[in-house]
Design a protein around this motif. Structure first.
Motif, PDB file in Angstrom:
ATOM      1  N   ARG A  37       0.843  -1.208   0.000  1.00 15.67           N
ATOM      2  CA  ARG A  37       0.000   0.000   0.000  1.00 15.67           C
ATOM      3  C   ARG A  37       0.876   1.255   0.000  1.00 15.67           C
ATOM      4  O   ARG A  37       0.669   2.182  -0.765  1.00 15.67           O
ATOM      5  CB  ARG A  37      -0.900  -0.016   1.241  1.00 15.67           C
ATOM      6  N   GLN A  38       1.901   1.261   0.859  1.00 17.14           N
ATOM      7  CA  GLN A  38       2.769   2.436   0.934  1.00 17.14           C
ATOM      8  C   GLN A  38       3.611   2.559  -0.341  1.00 17.14           C
ATOM      9  O   GLN A  38       3.774   3.658  -0.875  1.00 17.14           O
ATOM     10  CB  GLN A  38       3.676   2.345   2.171  1.00 17.14           C
ATOM     11  N   ALA A  39       4.129   1.416  -0.824  1.00 16.45           N
ATOM     12  CA  ALA A  39       4.984   1.447  -2.026  1.00 16.45           C
ATOM     13  C   ALA A  39       4.214   1.967  -3.232  1.00 16.45           C
ATOM     14  O   ALA A  39       4.791   2.615  -4.112  1.00 16.45           O
ATOM     15  CB  ALA A  39       5.548   0.053  -2.306  1.00 16.45           C
ATOM     16  N   ALA A  40       2.912   1.704  -3.259  1.00 16.05           N
ATOM     17  CA  ALA A  40       2.104   2.167  -4.398  1.00 16.05           C
ATOM     18  C   ALA A  40       1.941   3.687  -4.359  1.00 16.05           C
ATOM     19  O   ALA A  40       1.601   4.301  -5.378  1.00 16.05           O
ATOM     20  CB  ALA A  40       0.732   1.496  -4.369  1.00 16.05           C
ATOM     21  N   MET A  41       2.194   4.297  -3.204  1.00 16.26           N
ATOM     22  CA  MET A  41       2.092   5.773  -3.105  1.00 16.26           C
ATOM     23  C   MET A  41       3.483   6.395  -3.246  1.00 16.26           C
ATOM     24  O   MET A  41       3.787   7.029  -4.238  1.00 16.26           O
ATOM     25  CB  MET A  41       1.433   6.150  -1.775  1.00 16.26           C
ATOM     26  N   VAL A  42       4.336   6.205  -2.257  1.00 20.45           N
ATOM     27  CA  VAL A  42       5.718   6.687  -2.327  1.00 20.45           C
ATOM     28  C   VAL A  42       6.530   5.985  -1.240  1.00 20.45           C
ATOM     29  O   VAL A  42       5.998   5.661  -0.180  1.00 20.45           O
ATOM     30  CB  VAL A  42       5.803   8.230  -2.149  1.00 20.45           C
ATOM     31  N   ASP A  43       7.803   5.751  -1.541  1.00 26.83           N
ATOM     32  CA  ASP A  43       8.712   5.236  -0.510  1.00 26.83           C
ATOM     33  C   ASP A  43       9.683   6.343  -0.131  1.00 26.83           C
ATOM     34  O   ASP A  43       9.577   6.950   0.906  1.00 26.83           O
ATOM     35  CB  ASP A  43       9.447   3.989  -1.022  1.00 26.83           C
ATOM     36  N   CYS A  44      10.617   6.665  -1.061  1.00 24.18           N
ATOM     37  CA  CYS A  44      11.648   7.663  -0.786  1.00 24.18           C
ATOM     38  C   CYS A  44      11.211   8.988  -1.426  1.00 24.18           C
ATOM     39  O   CYS A  44      11.291   9.137  -2.642  1.00 24.18           O
ATOM     40  CB  CYS A  44      12.962   7.164  -1.376  1.00 24.18           C
ATOM     41  N   GLY A  45      10.722   9.910  -0.626  1.00 30.01           N
ATOM     42  CA  GLY A  45      10.187  11.153  -1.185  1.00 30.01           C
ATOM     43  C   GLY A  45      10.989  12.371  -0.782  1.00 30.01           C
ATOM     44  O   GLY A  45      12.044  12.263  -0.150  1.00 30.01           O
ATOM     45  N   ASN A  46      10.505  13.549  -1.150  1.00 33.40           N
ATOM     46  CA  ASN A  46      11.176  14.796  -0.753  1.00 33.40           C
ATOM     47  C   ASN A  46      10.924  15.130   0.709  1.00 33.40           C
ATOM     48  O   ASN A  46      11.570  16.026   1.262  1.00 33.40           O
ATOM     49  CB  ASN A  46      10.697  15.951  -1.630  1.00 33.40           C
ATOM     50  N   GLY A  47       9.988  14.432   1.299  1.00 35.92           N
ATOM     51  CA  GLY A  47       9.720  14.602   2.726  1.00 35.92           C
ATOM     52  C   GLY A  47       9.184  13.296   3.259  1.00 35.92           C
ATOM     53  O   GLY A  47       8.957  12.352   2.497  1.00 35.92           O
ATOM     54  N   PRO A  48       8.997  13.230   4.563  1.00 41.67           N
ATOM     55  CA  PRO A  48       8.454  11.985   5.123  1.00 41.67           C
ATOM     56  C   PRO A  48       6.993  11.798   4.739  1.00 41.67           C
ATOM     57  O   PRO A  48       6.360  12.708   4.216  1.00 41.67           O
ATOM     58  CB  PRO A  48       8.603  12.185   6.630  1.00 41.67           C
ATOM     59  N   THR A  49       6.471  10.634   5.028  1.00 39.58           N
ATOM     60  CA  THR A  49       5.060  10.326   4.731  1.00 39.58           C
ATOM     61  C   THR A  49       4.266  10.378   6.035  1.00 39.58           C
ATOM     62  O   THR A  49       4.828  10.558   7.124  1.00 39.58           O
ATOM     63  CB  THR A  49       4.944   8.912   4.130  1.00 39.58           C
ATOM     64  N   GLU A  50       2.971  10.167   5.895  1.00 37.56           N
ATOM     65  CA  GLU A  50       2.101  10.132   7.072  1.00 37.56           C
ATOM     66  C   GLU A  50       2.562   9.039   8.052  1.00 37.56           C
ATOM     67  O   GLU A  50       2.411   9.168   9.267  1.00 37.56           O
ATOM     68  CB  GLU A  50       0.682   9.814   6.585  1.00 37.56           C
ATOM     69  N   ALA A  51       3.144   7.976   7.492  1.00 30.27           N
ATOM     70  CA  ALA A  51       3.579   6.850   8.335  1.00 30.27           C
ATOM     71  C   ALA A  51       4.622   7.283   9.360  1.00 30.27           C
ATOM     72  O   ALA A  51       4.721   6.700  10.451  1.00 30.27           O
ATOM     73  CB  ALA A  51       4.137   5.731   7.454  1.00 30.27           C
ATOM     74  N   PHE A  52       5.399   8.306   9.022  1.00 28.68           N
ATOM     75  CA  PHE A  52       6.432   8.836   9.935  1.00 28.68           C
ATOM     76  C   PHE A  52       5.782   9.294  11.253  1.00 28.68           C
ATOM     77  O   PHE A  52       6.230   8.930  12.341  1.00 28.68           O
ATOM     78  CB  PHE A  52       7.112  10.007   9.211  1.00 28.68           C
TER      79      PHE A  52
END
Ligand SMILES: Cc1ncc(COP(=O)(O)O)c(C=O)c1O
Length: 415
Positions: free
Chosen positions: A88-103
């Motif tokens: 689910r997360q990989a389908a959105m973004v893994d390594c981005g310009n900022g952290p994700t909601e999961a952070f």
């Protein structure tokens, strides 16, 4: 599963060919603790795939995995709940310009779960977060010396690497070494370095590779807390290896001891790369001032994996099952050794046991025994503690015990 013929030596033509190719393009072929040259001749080196509590080497041999990838696999390989969160997360973004909601979600979950923790910071490996803990202790207290237990492993960076190649004396200038479970030696170091001890780093229990393991004396844990309070030093529990295999909180919660900082990695994301440093409010202002970062430290996929891993542990009876399977294993091993009149010690928590023959040189018997076990389809390590996972079943442990019993018999017949 099939048991290999007891006296057969498993052949590894594909593994051997990969080793030869690696030797041409990688220094030493393979480096670090995963090097099968540190094991018996013919030990599996390259892994083809893994599922639940089993893995298969590149030559197709199947093993019950009692090492759990040296700790990270807490719920079994490719646990569907973790894999779903990952996908689910990989389908959105893994390594981005900022952290994700999961952070944010993971930081909330960890601070809700671990009693001493008011905040969390994330990195990749255990070494990252033990090192960050040491830096924070120094920055917070404006002192220099860190007390470390002799022989303890806290990672592979210059200040803590067990090997000294490429390490400068200055890298370790402000370290002093105490004896685990011996409070007097810690007190002596506080006196010797009066006013300059920034912190004490300590493992959840003594799990130095190659040695019998030693559980923590509660009086030692409480005494360390008191000494740190008295001398205004930071107490750091290194839970990288034991984290979430003893309890769902910090491993020293059972002694009513709350460290100022705790370091985590390995089991917290079921094999996905993440380290976490957890801290108390007192350290929060300092934590804000230290420049801590890495290109991959904010990646979303391992954080999603960690959330799923931790929720699974909290919402199921996984930890209880791990203890039950560990008790089954350790009880079985002790009974077998007694039956074959072999002198071995099985030490450590049942969820992270280690077996070693008592009368041997250079681990010769333990290594032969582990090789015999591997021939029969279970993978244990002769120099390092093993790991239970919530995926191990009673059938798995019975099959492991079947292998260990035959291995004991083989050793007994040759003595
Ligand atoms: C207690 C402890 N601390 C720190 C580390 C270092 O972790 P990593 O290998 O992820 O850097 C380890 C790794 O085995 C460990 O067991």
């Amino acid at each position: 599963m099939q048991f290999a013929t007891p006296t057969a030596t498993l052949s590894h033509p594909i593994g051997e060919s990969l080793k030869s190719r690696a030797a041409r393009v990688v220094p030493g072929g393979i480096y670090g603790h995963l090097d099968s040259a540190l094991l018996w001749k013919g030990a599996p080196q390259f892994v083809k795939h893994a599922q639940g509590s089993h893995f298969w080497d590149v030559d197709g041999h199947e093993y019950i995995d009692m090492m759990c990838s040296w700790g990270p696999i807490l719920h079994g390989h490719r646990h569907p709940v973790v894999e779903e969160a990952v996908a689910r997360q990989a389908a959105m973004v893994d390594c981005g310009n900022g952290p994700t909601e999961a952070f944010v979600e993971l930081a909330e979950l960890l601070t809700d779960t671990v009693a001493h923790a008011d905040w969390a910071m994330f990195a990749k490996n255990g070494s990252d977060v033990t090192t960050l803990a040491v830096s924070l202790a120094r920055a917070h207290t404006r002192k220099r010396v860190i007390l470390v237990a002799e022989g303890a492993y806290h990672g592979a960076l210059p200040w803590c690497n067990p090997n000294t190649a490429g390490v400068l004396t200055s890298d370790r200038e402000y370290l002093a070494y105490y004896t685990f479970n011996d409070l007097a030696t810690v007190g002596e170091l506080f006196a010797e370095h009066r006013g300059d001890v920034a912190g004490v780093i300590v493992s959840a229990f003594r799990h130095d590779a190659s040695y019998d393991q030693e559980l923590t004396d509660p009086a030692f844990a409480r005494g360390l807390r008191l000494l740190c309070d008295t001398h205004d030093a930071v107490l750091i529990v290194d839970d990288v290896r034991a984290g979430f295999r003893l309890t769902t909180g910090c491993s020293w919660e059972e002694f009513d001891v709350r460290p100022d900082l705790s370091a985590w990695s390995k089991g917290i994301a079921n094999g996905y790369p993440i380290g976490a440093l957890l801290g108390s409010d007192a350290l929060r202002p300092t934590a804000q001032t230290v420049f801590a970062t890495g290109s991959f430290w904010m990646a979303g996929v391992p954080m999603a994996a960690a959330i799923a891993t931790l929720n699974l542990l909290k919402d199921t009876d996984g930890l209880t099952r791990m203890y039950e399977r560990g008790t089954q294993l350790v009880g079985g091993l002790r009974a077998q050794a007694a039956h074959h009149q072999l002198a071995v010690r099985v030490t450590g928590p049942v969820t992270m046991p280690y077996l070693k023959f008592i009368d041997e040189e250079h681990h010769a018997l333990t290594e032969r025994w582990a090789a015999e076990v591997a021939q029969r389809g279970a993978f244990v390590h002769p120099r390092h503690n093993w790991f239970l996972s919530t995926a191990h079943t009673t059938d798995d442990i019975e099959a492991v015990l079947h292998a260990t019993d035959a291995a004991f018999a083989t050793i007994a017949a040759t003595l």
